[in-house]
Design a protein around this motif. Sequence first.
Motif, short mmCIF file in Angstrom:
data_model
loop_
_atom_site.label_atom_id
_atom_site.label_comp_id
_atom_site.label_asym_id
_atom_site.label_seq_id
_atom_site.Cartn_x
_atom_site.Cartn_y
_atom_site.Cartn_z
N HIS A 46 0.84 -1.21 0.00
CA HIS A 46 0.00 0.00 0.00
C HIS A 46 0.87 1.25 0.00
N LEU A 47 1.87 1.25 0.87
CA LEU A 47 2.73 2.43 1.00
C LEU A 47 3.57 2.65 -0.25
N GLY A 48 4.02 1.58 -0.87
CA GLY A 48 4.77 1.71 -2.11
C GLY A 48 3.93 2.26 -3.24
N TRP A 49 2.67 1.87 -3.26
CA TRP A 49 1.72 2.32 -4.30
C TRP A 49 1.40 3.81 -4.17
N ALA A 50 1.24 4.28 -2.93
CA ALA A 50 0.74 5.63 -2.68
C ALA A 50 1.76 6.73 -2.98
#
Length: 108
Positions: A46-50
Amino acid sequence: MKILFICSQNKWRSLTAERLFDDHPHYEARSAGTEPGARVRVTAGHLGWAEIIFVMERRHADRLREKFASELPGKTVVTLRIPDKYPFGDSTLIALLRDKLATHLPLL
């Protein structure tokens, strides 16, 4: 722009925020929670995507820093300071979100 909303359980605040961006032409939103029983629990993915991460309370940012320290460098994390007292889709919650997000997301 890819935006991620984080709260504790991903049932009320962050899910409401995510739904504000359904079919938005400029923003793609997802949401997750920090706690073990969350509807969707936040992951490194999630954090990599955002591109930008919005947390509802300071403790959510603290949890992210504790668990995902290596995924956060270069990421913008904004604390919205919205307490856990609004049910999913609450009109007051929606108004608060719109008000607090307006300075960060000009195309809202």
